[in-house]
Design an enzyme around this catalytic site. Structure first.
Site, PDB file in Angstrom:
ATOM      1  N   TRP A  36       0.826  -1.216   0.000  1.00 12.50           N
ATOM      2  CA  TRP A  36       0.000   0.000   0.000  1.00 12.50           C
ATOM      3  C   TRP A  36       0.859   1.264   0.000  1.00 12.50           C
ATOM      4  O   TRP A  36       0.352   2.352  -0.187  1.00 12.50           O
ATOM      5  CB  TRP A  36      -0.978   0.005   1.181  1.00 12.50           C
ATOM      6  CG  TRP A  36      -0.355  -0.384   2.482  1.00 12.50           C
ATOM      7  CD1 TRP A  36       0.295   0.437   3.352  1.00 12.50           C
ATOM      8  CD2 TRP A  36      -0.311  -1.696   3.055  1.00 12.50           C
ATOM      9  NE1 TRP A  36       0.738  -0.282   4.431  1.00 12.50           N
ATOM     10  CE2 TRP A  36       0.380  -1.602   4.277  1.00 12.50           C
ATOM     11  CE3 TRP A  36      -0.797  -2.942   2.644  1.00 12.50           C
ATOM     12  CZ2 TRP A  36       0.617  -2.701   5.096  1.00 12.50           C
ATOM     13  CZ3 TRP A  36      -0.558  -4.030   3.461  1.00 12.50           C
ATOM     14  CH2 TRP A  36       0.133  -3.909   4.670  1.00 12.50           C
ATOM     15  N   ARG A  37       2.156   1.091   0.189  1.00 11.74           N
ATOM     16  CA  ARG A  37       3.025   2.261   0.046  1.00 11.74           C
ATOM     17  C   ARG A  37       3.345   2.537  -1.428  1.00 11.74           C
ATOM     18  O   ARG A  37       3.959   3.539  -1.751  1.00 11.74           O
ATOM     19  CB  ARG A  37       4.336   2.036   0.814  1.00 11.74           C
ATOM     20  CG  ARG A  37       4.180   2.275   2.306  1.00 11.74           C
ATOM     21  CD  ARG A  37       5.490   2.118   3.032  1.00 11.74           C
ATOM     22  NE  ARG A  37       5.406   2.680   4.368  1.00 11.74           N
ATOM     23  CZ  ARG A  37       6.314   2.498   5.319  1.00 11.74           C
ATOM     24  NH1 ARG A  37       7.384   1.763   5.074  1.00 11.74           N
ATOM     25  NH2 ARG A  37       6.177   3.049   6.502  1.00 11.74           N
ATOM     26  N   GLU A  49      -5.625   0.689   5.776  1.00 12.76           N
ATOM     27  CA  GLU A  49      -5.686   1.353   7.088  1.00 12.76           C
ATOM     28  C   GLU A  49      -6.694   0.663   8.007  1.00 12.76           C
ATOM     29  O   GLU A  49      -6.425   0.464   9.191  1.00 12.76           O
ATOM     30  CB  GLU A  49      -6.069   2.830   6.922  1.00 12.76           C
ATOM     31  CG  GLU A  49      -4.960   3.694   6.328  1.00 12.76           C
ATOM     32  CD  GLU A  49      -3.752   3.830   7.251  1.00 12.76           C
ATOM     33  OE1 GLU A  49      -3.927   3.798   8.484  1.00 12.76           O
ATOM     34  OE2 GLU A  49      -2.629   3.945   6.744  1.00 12.76           O
ATOM     35  N   GLN A  54      -6.079  -3.508  13.695  1.00 11.34           N
ATOM     36  CA  GLN A  54      -6.022  -4.542  14.735  1.00 11.34           C
ATOM     37  C   GLN A  54      -5.162  -5.723  14.368  1.00 11.34           C
ATOM     38  O   GLN A  54      -5.137  -6.704  15.086  1.00 11.34           O
ATOM     39  CB  GLN A  54      -7.424  -5.061  14.994  1.00 11.34           C
ATOM     40  CG  GLN A  54      -8.218  -4.075  15.784  1.00 11.34           C
ATOM     41  CD  GLN A  54      -9.572  -4.605  16.069  1.00 11.34           C
ATOM     42  OE1 GLN A  54     -10.189  -5.217  15.212  1.00 11.34           O
ATOM     43  NE2 GLN A  54     -10.033  -4.391  17.263  1.00 11.34           N
ATOM     44  N   TYR A  96     -12.631  -7.173  14.724  1.00  9.14           N
ATOM     45  CA  TYR A  96     -14.070  -6.878  14.810  1.00  9.14           C
ATOM     46  C   TYR A  96     -14.740  -6.835  13.441  1.00  9.14           C
ATOM     47  O   TYR A  96     -14.324  -6.074  12.565  1.00  9.14           O
ATOM     48  CB  TYR A  96     -14.296  -5.524  15.481  1.00  9.14           C
ATOM     49  CG  TYR A  96     -13.924  -5.504  16.925  1.00  9.14           C
ATOM     50  CD1 TYR A  96     -14.473  -6.418  17.812  1.00  9.14           C
ATOM     51  CD2 TYR A  96     -13.015  -4.577  17.396  1.00  9.14           C
ATOM     52  CE1 TYR A  96     -14.117  -6.405  19.145  1.00  9.14           C
ATOM     53  CE2 TYR A  96     -12.651  -4.552  18.727  1.00  9.14           C
ATOM     54  CZ  TYR A  96     -13.205  -5.480  19.598  1.00  9.14           C
ATOM     55  OH  TYR A  96     -12.845  -5.468  20.904  1.00  9.14           O
ATOM     56  N   TYR A 134      -7.711   9.655  12.666  1.00 13.47           N
ATOM     57  CA  TYR A 134      -6.416   9.084  12.283  1.00 13.47           C
ATOM     58  C   TYR A 134      -6.469   8.493  10.867  1.00 13.47           C
ATOM     59  O   TYR A 134      -5.627   8.777  10.019  1.00 13.47           O
ATOM     60  CB  TYR A 134      -5.995   8.013  13.299  1.00 13.47           C
ATOM     61  CG  TYR A 134      -4.660   7.428  12.941  1.00 13.47           C
ATOM     62  CD1 TYR A 134      -3.489   8.041  13.362  1.00 13.47           C
ATOM     63  CD2 TYR A 134      -4.576   6.299  12.125  1.00 13.47           C
ATOM     64  CE1 TYR A 134      -2.256   7.537  12.991  1.00 13.47           C
ATOM     65  CE2 TYR A 134      -3.348   5.794  11.748  1.00 13.47           C
ATOM     66  CZ  TYR A 134      -2.199   6.407  12.180  1.00 13.47           C
ATOM     67  OH  TYR A 134      -0.972   5.923  11.789  1.00 13.47           O
ATOM     68  N   ASP A 152       0.975   9.650  16.375  1.00 14.17           N
ATOM     69  CA  ASP A 152       0.570   8.400  17.025  1.00 14.17           C
ATOM     70  C   ASP A 152       1.615   8.067  18.095  1.00 14.17           C
ATOM     71  O   ASP A 152       2.503   8.877  18.377  1.00 14.17           O
ATOM     72  CB  ASP A 152       0.389   7.264  15.996  1.00 14.17           C
ATOM     73  CG  ASP A 152       1.693   6.886  15.317  1.00 14.17           C
ATOM     74  OD1 ASP A 152       2.756   7.453  15.674  1.00 14.17           O
ATOM     75  OD2 ASP A 152       1.675   6.009  14.437  1.00 14.17           O
ATOM     76  N   CYS A 200      13.502   4.279  16.394  1.00 13.49           N
ATOM     77  CA  CYS A 200      13.193   4.826  17.710  1.00 13.49           C
ATOM     78  C   CYS A 200      12.136   3.957  18.386  1.00 13.49           C
ATOM     79  O   CYS A 200      11.092   4.430  18.821  1.00 13.49           O
ATOM     80  CB  CYS A 200      12.722   6.274  17.565  1.00 13.49           C
ATOM     81  SG  CYS A 200      13.004   7.225  19.051  1.00 13.49           S
TER      82      CYS A 200
HETATM   83  S1  SF4 Z   1      18.804   9.120  17.881  1.00 13.94           S
HETATM   84 FE1  SF4 Z   1      17.806   7.320  18.793  1.00 13.94          FE
HETATM   85  S2  SF4 Z   1      16.487   8.113  20.395  1.00 13.94           S
HETATM   86 FE2  SF4 Z   1      17.008   9.819  19.036  1.00 13.94          FE
HETATM   87  S3  SF4 Z   1      15.358   9.938  17.521  1.00 13.94           S
HETATM   88 FE3  SF4 Z   1      16.969   8.664  16.667  1.00 13.94          FE
HETATM   89  S4  SF4 Z   1      16.410   6.545  17.213  1.00 13.94           S
HETATM   90 FE4  SF4 Z   1      15.229   7.938  18.567  1.00 13.94          FE
END
Ligand code: SF4
Length: 309
Positions: A36-37, A49, A54, A96, A134, A152, A200
């Site tokens: 879908w990208r 989406e 879920q 659901y 969203y 999000d 992250c």
């Molecule tokens: S450096 Fe690390 S903690 Fe900072 S935004 Fe990037 S992945 Fe997240």
């Protein structure tokens, strides 16, 4: 950092464009491939989406492809029998069944109220059955490049760590909106969600995933990776793993390094007798030595550290 310390948030001066371009380039160089990208068809994106709400993304791929093979267009879905759509949903364990009913209803609305053409703004998309803020924003972004900045859980975690935003919805929304380059919601929202999804994460993988925001990131500089959805303990472990990785990578560039020099290279707030100082560093080095990865010795009052080769 305390929430009070986070209250006066602004983007680093003069760095906005570099921050934006850094993330977009990082995303465009490599990202997870989801079918879908590859499309800007609003119907196909809406189906993805609704299914992903879920169900794990990897499992959604097959269901999404089967669904579109069976009902390739919004008018095909609108003309379908409700029981068949619900049956499809159950057969693919998509959660659901009401979502299947709403999707079918939304397709009928597009046909009847919008002459078969999807509305293009987040506000208008929300008029469709079962489409909340969203999902509406996701369709507006990915189909029409016409959305707002997504906020999000992943995005909150990134913004909290990287730029020290306070843990308040209004701050995240304002910060996300300020960061997003005008008219680029399609690539931007994909990119920032990808950053939160693969780099992250709760346990961050900053170096491993080549995070493009390391030079600005407050968490990366201080080693404090707490976030609204990350309890202190796991952040501590994440931080420790991360600094072990940094030590290994840094030592890989030198024959040997004096311990304090190494400390300064792996974190900006290193001070030999500070909280993150010599004692902290020697704790990590001892663990790495026990794991057979580094060795160190005293020489002329200095502690010399090198990789065990
Ligand atoms: S450096 Fe690390 S903690 Fe900072 S935004 Fe990037 S992945 Fe997240």
């Amino acid at each position: 950092m305390t929430d009070a310390g986070r209250a006066e948030w602004t983007l680093p001066d003069g760095e906005r464009e570099a921050i934006r371009e850094g993330l977009i380039e990082w995303y465009e160089a490599d990202h997870r491939e989801y079918p879908w990208r590859e499309t800007d068809d609003p119907y196909e994106i809406l189906v993805s989406e609704v299914m992903s709400q879920q169900t794990q993304l990897d499992r959604v791929i097959e269901a999404w492809e089967d669904f579109l093979e069976r009902w390739p267009t919004v008018s095909d879905l609108a003309a379908a029998d409700r029981a068949d759509v619900v049956g499809f949903w159950s057969d693919h364990s998509l959660g659901y069944n009401n979502r299947a009913k709403y999707l079918h209803e939304a397709a009928a609305q597009v046909e009847s109220a919008f002459d078969g053409d999807f509305p293009e703004t987040p506000a208008a998309l929300q008029e469709l059955m079962g489409v909340g803020p969203y999902t509406a924003n996701a369709v507006a972004s990915f189909a029409f490049n016409n959305g707002d900045a997504v906020v999000d859980t992943n995005v909150k975690r990134v913004l909290y760590r990287a730029f020290g935003l306070p843990d308040e919805d209004s701050a995240f929304e304002a910060g996300a909106a300020e960061l997003m380059p005008t008219g680029r919601s399609r690539v931007w929202n994909n990119a920032i969600m990808e950053l939160g999804g693969v780099a992250c994460q709760k346990t961050p993988r900053c170096d491993e995933m080549g995070c493009p925001w390391r030079e600005w990131c407050q968490a990366y500089a201080t080693g404090d990776f707490t976030a609204p959805d990350v309890p202190t303990q796991s952040a501590f472990e994440g931080s420790r793993r991360q600094f072990r990785g940094r030590i290994i990578r840094t030592l890989g560039e030198y024959d040997e390094l004096e311990a304090d020099t190494l400390g300064h290279r792996i974190r900006v707030d290193y001070t030999p007798d500070g909280e993150f100082g010599r004692e902290w560093l020697e704790g990590l080095l001892s663990d790495l030595r026990d794991d057979g990865l580094v060795e160190f010795e005293e020489s002329d009052g200095e502690l010399l550290v090198r990789l065990r080769r």
